[in-house]
Design a protein around this motif. Structure first.
Motif, PDB file in Angstrom:
ATOM      1  N   LYS A 155       0.841  -1.193   0.000  1.00  0.00           N
ATOM      2  CA  LYS A 155       0.000   0.000   0.000  1.00  0.00           C
ATOM      3  C   LYS A 155       0.872   1.237   0.000  1.00  0.00           C
ATOM      4  O   LYS A 155       1.791   1.364   0.799  1.00  0.00           O
ATOM      5  CB  LYS A 155      -0.911  -0.005   1.230  1.00  0.00           C
ATOM      6  N   MET A 156       0.573   2.137  -0.912  1.00  0.00           N
ATOM      7  CA  MET A 156       1.304   3.400  -1.003  1.00  0.00           C
ATOM      8  C   MET A 156       0.353   4.539  -0.626  1.00  0.00           C
ATOM      9  O   MET A 156      -0.786   4.567  -1.064  1.00  0.00           O
ATOM     10  CB  MET A 156       1.839   3.635  -2.416  1.00  0.00           C
ATOM     11  N   GLY A 157       0.817   5.438   0.212  1.00  0.00           N
ATOM     12  CA  GLY A 157      -0.037   6.566   0.540  1.00  0.00           C
ATOM     13  C   GLY A 157      -0.454   6.568   1.992  1.00  0.00           C
ATOM     14  O   GLY A 157       0.371   6.724   2.890  1.00  0.00           O
ATOM     15  N   ASP A 158      -1.750   6.353   2.250  1.00  0.00           N
ATOM     16  CA  ASP A 158      -2.287   6.434   3.602  1.00  0.00           C
ATOM     17  C   ASP A 158      -1.578   5.462   4.544  1.00  0.00           C
ATOM     18  O   ASP A 158      -1.280   4.337   4.188  1.00  0.00           O
ATOM     19  CB  ASP A 158      -3.792   6.135   3.611  1.00  0.00           C
ATOM     20  N   VAL A 159      -1.337   5.893   5.751  1.00  0.00           N
ATOM     21  CA  VAL A 159      -0.633   5.093   6.738  1.00  0.00           C
ATOM     22  C   VAL A 159      -1.647   4.393   7.632  1.00  0.00           C
ATOM     23  O   VAL A 159      -2.617   4.991   8.095  1.00  0.00           O
ATOM     24  CB  VAL A 159       0.294   5.975   7.605  1.00  0.00           C
ATOM     25  N   VAL A 160      -1.435   3.124   7.874  1.00  0.00           N
ATOM     26  CA  VAL A 160      -2.272   2.376   8.809  1.00  0.00           C
ATOM     27  C   VAL A 160      -1.735   2.613  10.220  1.00  0.00           C
ATOM     28  O   VAL A 160      -0.583   2.304  10.507  1.00  0.00           O
ATOM     29  CB  VAL A 160      -2.272   0.874   8.478  1.00  0.00           C
ATOM     30  N   VAL A 161      -2.557   3.181  11.092  1.00  0.00           N
ATOM     31  CA  VAL A 161      -2.136   3.520  12.444  1.00  0.00           C
ATOM     32  C   VAL A 161      -2.545   2.397  13.387  1.00  0.00           C
ATOM     33  O   VAL A 161      -3.690   1.949  13.373  1.00  0.00           O
ATOM     34  CB  VAL A 161      -2.768   4.849  12.909  1.00  0.00           C
ATOM     35  N   GLN A 162      -1.604   1.932  14.189  1.00  0.00           N
ATOM     36  CA  GLN A 162      -1.901   0.861  15.127  1.00  0.00           C
ATOM     37  C   GLN A 162      -2.944   1.308  16.148  1.00  0.00           C
ATOM     38  O   GLN A 162      -2.899   2.422  16.672  1.00  0.00           O
ATOM     39  CB  GLN A 162      -0.631   0.405  15.845  1.00  0.00           C
ATOM     40  N   GLU A 163      -3.855   0.394  16.422  1.00  0.00           N
ATOM     41  CA  GLU A 163      -4.939   0.680  17.352  1.00  0.00           C
ATOM     42  C   GLU A 163      -4.378   0.979  18.743  1.00  0.00           C
ATOM     43  O   GLU A 163      -3.525   0.270  19.260  1.00  0.00           O
ATOM     44  CB  GLU A 163      -5.879  -0.525  17.411  1.00  0.00           C
ATOM     45  N   GLY A 164      -4.877   2.063  19.351  1.00  0.00           N
ATOM     46  CA  GLY A 164      -4.466   2.422  20.702  1.00  0.00           C
ATOM     47  C   GLY A 164      -3.332   3.413  20.774  1.00  0.00           C
ATOM     48  O   GLY A 164      -3.021   3.914  21.867  1.00  0.00           O
ATOM     49  N   LEU A 165      -2.687   3.710  19.649  1.00  0.00           N
ATOM     50  CA  LEU A 165      -1.548   4.627  19.670  1.00  0.00           C
ATOM     51  C   LEU A 165      -1.981   6.053  19.959  1.00  0.00           C
ATOM     52  O   LEU A 165      -1.372   6.747  20.790  1.00  0.00           O
ATOM     53  CB  LEU A 165      -0.800   4.563  18.338  1.00  0.00           C
ATOM     54  N   LEU A 166      -3.047   6.507  19.273  1.00  0.00           N
ATOM     55  CA  LEU A 166      -3.471   7.896  19.370  1.00  0.00           C
ATOM     56  C   LEU A 166      -4.516   8.093  20.464  1.00  0.00           C
ATOM     57  O   LEU A 166      -5.212   7.158  20.862  1.00  0.00           O
ATOM     58  CB  LEU A 166      -4.030   8.364  18.022  1.00  0.00           C
ATOM     59  N   THR A 253       7.551   1.195  18.527  1.00  0.00           N
ATOM     60  CA  THR A 253       6.924  -0.117  18.646  1.00  0.00           C
ATOM     61  C   THR A 253       5.819  -0.011  19.689  1.00  0.00           C
ATOM     62  O   THR A 253       5.943   0.725  20.672  1.00  0.00           O
ATOM     63  CB  THR A 253       7.928  -1.207  19.067  1.00  0.00           C
ATOM     64  N   LEU A 254       4.737  -0.747  19.444  1.00  0.00           N
ATOM     65  CA  LEU A 254       3.592  -0.721  20.346  1.00  0.00           C
ATOM     66  C   LEU A 254       3.117  -2.147  20.535  1.00  0.00           C
ATOM     67  O   LEU A 254       2.689  -2.806  19.578  1.00  0.00           O
ATOM     68  CB  LEU A 254       2.474   0.142  19.759  1.00  0.00           C
ATOM     69  N   LYS A 255       3.228  -2.644  21.775  1.00  0.00           N
ATOM     70  CA  LYS A 255       2.827  -4.018  22.045  1.00  0.00           C
ATOM     71  C   LYS A 255       2.495  -4.184  23.522  1.00  0.00           C
ATOM     72  O   LYS A 255       3.230  -3.707  24.384  1.00  0.00           O
ATOM     73  CB  LYS A 255       3.951  -4.997  21.661  1.00  0.00           C
ATOM     74  N   ASP A 256       1.368  -4.854  23.779  1.00  0.00           N
ATOM     75  CA  ASP A 256       0.948  -5.198  25.147  1.00  0.00           C
ATOM     76  C   ASP A 256       0.934  -3.990  26.067  1.00  0.00           C
ATOM     77  O   ASP A 256       1.382  -4.041  27.222  1.00  0.00           O
ATOM     78  CB  ASP A 256       1.867  -6.281  25.737  1.00  0.00           C
ATOM     79  N   GLY A 257       0.406  -2.868  25.570  1.00  0.00           N
ATOM     80  CA  GLY A 257       0.270  -1.684  26.406  1.00  0.00           C
ATOM     81  C   GLY A 257       1.544  -0.931  26.672  1.00  0.00           C
ATOM     82  O   GLY A 257       1.587  -0.074  27.562  1.00  0.00           O
ATOM     83  N   THR A 258       2.596  -1.234  25.916  1.00  0.00           N
ATOM     84  CA  THR A 258       3.875  -0.536  26.064  1.00  0.00           C
ATOM     85  C   THR A 258       4.257   0.124  24.745  1.00  0.00           C
ATOM     86  O   THR A 258       4.248  -0.519  23.697  1.00  0.00           O
ATOM     87  CB  THR A 258       4.996  -1.498  26.494  1.00  0.00           C
ATOM     88  N   LEU A 259       4.581   1.396  24.806  1.00  0.00           N
ATOM     89  CA  LEU A 259       5.015   2.163  23.643  1.00  0.00           C
ATOM     90  C   LEU A 259       6.500   2.469  23.793  1.00  0.00           C
ATOM     91  O   LEU A 259       6.935   2.981  24.835  1.00  0.00           O
ATOM     92  CB  LEU A 259       4.226   3.469  23.537  1.00  0.00           C
ATOM     93  N   SER A 260       7.279   2.161  22.769  1.00  0.00           N
ATOM     94  CA  SER A 260       8.716   2.461  22.777  1.00  0.00           C
ATOM     95  C   SER A 260       9.041   3.397  21.635  1.00  0.00           C
ATOM     96  O   SER A 260       8.586   3.187  20.507  1.00  0.00           O
ATOM     97  CB  SER A 260       9.547   1.176  22.632  1.00  0.00           C
ATOM     98  N   LEU A 261       9.819   4.422  21.922  1.00  0.00           N
ATOM     99  CA  LEU A 261      10.350   5.303  20.885  1.00  0.00           C
ATOM    100  C   LEU A 261      11.791   4.891  20.630  1.00  0.00           C
ATOM    101  O   LEU A 261      12.585   4.772  21.569  1.00  0.00           O
ATOM    102  CB  LEU A 261      10.288   6.765  21.327  1.00  0.00           C
TER     103      LEU A 261
END
Length: 277
Positions: A155-166, A253-261
Motif C-alpha cells: 500500500k502506497m499513501g495512507d498510513v495504517v495507524v496501530q490501534e491504541g496509539l493515538l 513499537t507498540l505491544k501489550d500496552g507498552t510504547l517504545s520510541l
C-alpha cells in the motif's frame, strides 16, 4: 636394429598419448574448478543482495486471496522495521468478523521468505518488490494461473495507524535504559498523540511540551515544531533527556500496552506505559 627402432617408436607414441591425456584431464579439472568458484561467488552475491537487505520491504500489504468456502479472504499485513507484524483478515461473504493478530516474524536463511510467529500455517510469505506472495502449507509458491491470486500489493499513501496509539495518555517509565522510580505522581512525564492536526501534548516533569508528529509506513515517526513552557525546576536532567529522545526518535513499537520510541534498530530511547482511565 629394426626391432629396437620399432620398440622405441611405440614407446615414444605411448608417452605422447599419455602426455596428451594428462593435459586433457588438467583442462577438465581447471574448468570444473572455475565452475565451482563461480557458483560459490554467485551464492555470496545472492546472500549480499536479498529481499531482507536490498528491498524497502517494511510497510502495509493488502489483497484478497482464494477461499475454499467463502468469496475470498481479505488480508492486510503490516511488516515493521523491528520485525513485528500486524495481520488483519476478513472472510468475505460470511460474518463481518475481523480477526487480528500480531507478533514477531522471522526471515529464512536466504532472506527471501518471512514466517509469522503465532499464526497457524500457512503463515509464510515470499517477499518481492512491493509485493508479498502467500505460500502454501508446504512453503511453496503457487504457480500457474492462480499465482497472481495469492499476491498482496504494498500500500502506497495512507498510513495504517496501530490501534491504541493515538488519543492515549502514555506515562514515561524508562529513559535511555534507566527506569524512572523517584518521580512523584504529579511529576511523572507523559506523552499524548492527538488525532486532530497530528499534534502532540506532553509533560516533561517540569514543563509542558507542544509540537507536531508525523507517521509514515513501517511504524516510522518524527516529532517537529516542539516548544515548551519556561519554568525552572531543581532537577532538569529527566526533562532534558526526554526532549532529546523525542528529537532523536524515528520509529516506534507498540505491544501489550507498552510504547517504545526508537532510533533505527538501537535500544529504545524511551518506554511508556498506557495510563488506564
Amino acid at each position: 636394429m629394426k626391432k629396437k627402432q620399432l620398440f622405441a617408436l611405440i614407446g615414444a607414441a605411448m608417452i605422447t598419448f599419455a602426455s596428451c591425456q594428462n593435459k586433457g584431464e588438467t583442462k577438465e579439472d581447471q574448468s570444473a574448478q572455475q565452475h565451482t568458484t563461480m557458483a560459490e561467488s554467485n551464492k555470496v552475491a545472492d546472500a549480499a543482495h536479498n529481499s531482507a537487505n536490498a528491498l524497502d520491504w517494511n510497510g502495509t500489504y493488502e489483497g484478497v486471496i482464494p477461499c475454499a468456502d467463502c468469496e475470498g479472504i481479505e488480508i492486510s499485513l503490516v511488516l515493521n522495521n523491528d520485525e513485528t507484524y500486524l495481520l488483519t483478515t476478513k472472510y468475505l461473504g460470511k460474518a463481518d468478523d475481523i480477526f487480528r493478530s500480531s507478533g514477531k516474524f522471522v526471515w529464512n536463511e536466504m532472506g527471501s521468505i518471512v514466517t509469522l510467529e503465532g499464526v497457524e500455517a500457512p503463515n509464510q510469505y515470499f517477499v518481492g518488490e512491493n509485493a508479498l506472495f502467500k505460500l502454501d502449507k508446504e512453503g511453496n509458491r503457487v504457480i500457474g494461473d492462480l499465482a497472481s491470486k495469492y499476491m498482496l500489493s504494498k500500500k502506497m499513501g495512507d498510513v495504517v495507524v496501530q490501534e491504541g496509539l493515538l488519543e492515549t495518555k502514555w506515562k514515561l517509565v524508562e529513559l535511555a535504559g534507566q527506569p524512572l522510580t523517584d518521580e512523584k505522581e504529579g511529576d511523572i512525564p507523559f506523552l499524548m498523540l492527538m488525532k486532530e492536526d497530528s499534534r502532540l501534548s506532553a509533560f516533561a516533569g517540569c514543563n509542558n511540551i507542544m509540537g507536531a508528529y508525523e507517521l509514515s509506513e513501517g511504524n516510522r515517526i518524527t516529532f517537529s515544531q516542539m516548544a515548551s513552557t519556561q519554568k525552572a525546576c531543581p532537577d532538569m536532567e529527566v526533562e532534558k533527556n526526554f526532549v532529546k529522545a523525542l528529537e532523536m526518535a524515528d520509529n516506534f513499537t507498540l505491544k501489550d500496552g507498552t510504547l517504545s520510541l526508537n532510533r533505527a534498530r538501537m535500544a529504545p530511547l524511551a518506554r511508556f506505559e498506557k495510563v488506564e482511565e
